[in-house]
Design an enzyme around this catalytic site. Structure first.
Site, PDB file in Angstrom:
ATOM      1  N   LYS A   1       0.825  -1.214   0.000  1.00  0.00           N
ATOM      2  CA  LYS A   1       0.000   0.000   0.000  1.00  0.00           C
ATOM      3  C   LYS A   1       0.856   1.260   0.000  1.00  0.00           C
ATOM      4  O   LYS A   1       0.489   2.269  -0.601  1.00  0.00           O
ATOM      5  CB  LYS A   1      -0.959   0.007   1.196  1.00  0.00           C
ATOM      6  CG  LYS A   1      -2.090  -0.980   1.024  1.00  0.00           C
ATOM      7  CD  LYS A   1      -3.272  -0.671   1.912  1.00  0.00           C
ATOM      8  CE  LYS A   1      -4.413  -1.640   1.643  1.00  0.00           C
ATOM      9  NZ  LYS A   1      -5.410  -1.658   2.703  1.00  0.00           N
TER      10      LYS A   1
ATOM     11  N   LYS B   1      -4.910 -10.259  -6.859  1.00  0.00           N
ATOM     12  CA  LYS B   1      -6.082 -10.413  -6.010  1.00  0.00           C
ATOM     13  C   LYS B   1      -7.218  -9.493  -6.485  1.00  0.00           C
ATOM     14  O   LYS B   1      -6.939  -8.377  -6.918  1.00  0.00           O
ATOM     15  CB  LYS B   1      -5.613 -10.003  -4.601  1.00  0.00           C
ATOM     16  CG  LYS B   1      -6.508 -10.251  -3.473  1.00  0.00           C
ATOM     17  CD  LYS B   1      -5.819  -9.834  -2.178  1.00  0.00           C
ATOM     18  CE  LYS B   1      -5.782  -8.323  -2.013  1.00  0.00           C
ATOM     19  NZ  LYS B   1      -5.450  -7.845  -0.686  1.00  0.00           N
TER      20      LYS B   1
ATOM     21  N   LYS C   1     -10.567  -3.738  -4.145  1.00  0.00           N
ATOM     22  CA  LYS C   1     -11.357  -2.502  -4.233  1.00  0.00           C
ATOM     23  C   LYS C   1     -10.608  -1.431  -5.013  1.00  0.00           C
ATOM     24  O   LYS C   1     -11.206  -0.538  -5.588  1.00  0.00           O
ATOM     25  CB  LYS C   1     -11.593  -1.933  -2.829  1.00  0.00           C
ATOM     26  CG  LYS C   1     -12.514  -2.751  -1.961  1.00  0.00           C
ATOM     27  CD  LYS C   1     -12.490  -2.228  -0.522  1.00  0.00           C
ATOM     28  CE  LYS C   1     -13.270  -3.140   0.406  1.00  0.00           C
ATOM     29  NZ  LYS C   1     -13.002  -2.917   1.820  1.00  0.00           N
TER      30      LYS C   1
END
Ligand code: TYM
Length: 358
Positions: free
Chosen positions: A115, A219, A222
């Site tokens: 992230k 994966k 969102k």
């Protein structure tokens, strides 16, 4: 207490675009547990502010996750459903855990590295400390079990490390104050009495890691810029069918045995989704569709996905049209959650030796 009583805790971030991975990997797993033990399901809004967020959208996305919980079948009379920011004990315990966790432990978290990306210097301190808050979520209720998707495994290992270090560092005071619980699995690394349980993850079924529909090595997420990569829980029947039709595959028919999926990430993903939506296994799906081309399997998967997800989307939309009812569920949940977490934090303050003058 003579032993830790079983209790489930889990959470979902209100960061928008709830998708099939969140549903199959987590929310669908939450539902049956509510009949087996006390369960607490949180909308983790404090986690949602660790990266860029829009204050104008936070209330809406918080209600959306709540609506997804309810539409999936979570019964707020059985389970406690609330949003994290309303129970102040989460933030308080996270601070204590920031002082228990080591910089080295948090630096190794792959989710932080992903992230934060290349520009780590510019990541928020909150993003770095995110796993301490997650440990606090779980341990403020001394929860014993946490159902999650596979990507949360490392965070749950860290939760156990934090619990273990707290139990060890404060072993004497825990015993002196009579707050310990006999260690259910005695080991040389731990004292005979613990304050926090060593929480077990529940990562089970064929859908612990749903992959992107555009790239079977990534994966479903969102934050993927391509909306075609994921099925959102509020997608229309047409959108769901289109996304499955356009999903990346290979030219071969489906194999008859699971081993035949080993080198075929995209095929394995679609078979896993089918299995999870029916509550069966990949082997069951291949028994029915082995030898069939994707031109047959994809329409069957689209029909199945629409039949499961469309009623849920309708129910979410119905609930979201009545925000006062959702807010009442969250308020009641926050009161019940607070009643459990408050005495735990009182114990923790006593264990740490803070002067109590109130
Ligand atoms: P979040 O909001 O990213 O995801 C919520 C849940 O969905 C699962 N999940 C998936 N499962 C299968 N395939 C996928 N592609 C997929 N994507 C997401 C996640 O594993 C998760 O179970 N850190 C957590 C939120 C959290 C939490 C907690 C969870 C905060 N405190 C305490 C458990 C206990 C998170 O970011 O989830």
């Amino acid at each position: 207490m003579t032993s830790f009583s079983p209790r489930v805790f889990s959470g979902v971030q209100p960061t928008g675009n709830l998708h099939l991975g969140n549903y199959l990997g987590a929310i669908a797993q939450f539902v049956p547990l509510q009949d087996r033990m006390p369960t607490i399901y949180c909308v983790v809004d404090l986690h949602a502010v660790t990266a860029k967020f829009e204050p104008e959208h936070l209330a809406r996305t918080t209600r959306e996750v709540t609506a997804a919980y309810l539409a999936a079948g979570i019964d707020p009379k059985k389970a406690i459903v609330f949003n994290q920011s309303q129970v102040k004990e989460h933030a308080e315990l996270a601070w204590i855990f920031n002082c228990v966790a080591r910089m080295g432990w948090l630096s190794r978290m792959t989710q932080f590295k992903e992230k934060a990306g290349k520009n780590r210097e510019n990541a928020s301190v909150g993003l770095f400390a995110y796993p301490s808050l997650m440990a606090a979520d779980i341990l403020a209720y001394r929860a014993t079990h946490v159902p999650v998707g596979d990507d949360q495994k490392q965070h749950l290992e860290l939760t156990r490390d934090i619990a273990q270090k707290f139990n060890n560092d404060f072993a004497e005071r825990i015993a002196q104050l009579g707050l310990g619980v006999p260690n259910p699995t005695p080991s040389p690394e731990l004292p005979d009495e613990l304050y926090f349980p060593l929480t077990e993850p529940i990562i089970a079924g064929p859908a612990t890691r749903i992959m992107s529909l555009r790239d079977g090595t990534k994966k479903m997420s969102k934050s993927d810029p391509s909306d075609l990569s994921r099925i959102n829980l509020r997608d229309s029947a047409e959108e769901i069918a289109k996304k499955i039709r356009k999903a990346k595959t290979d030219p071969e028919p489906l194999p008859s045995e699971e081993e035949g999926l080993a080198e075929r990430a995209e095929a394995a993903n679609l078979v896993g989704i089918y299995a999870a939506l029916t509550g069966g296994t990949k082997a069951d799906v291949l028994r029915d569709y082995g030898g069939q081309p994707f031109s047959v399997f994809k329409p069957a998967l689209a029909d199945l996905a629409v039949s499961k997800l469309a009623p849920m989307a309708d129910e979410m939309n119905r609930l979201l049209a009545d925000p006062a009812t959702i807010d009442a569920v969250l308020k009641d949940g926050a009161e019940r959650a607070g009643a459990i977490a408050e005495p735990v934090l009182k114990d923790v303050r006593a264990i740490c030796g803070f002067l109590d003058v109130r």
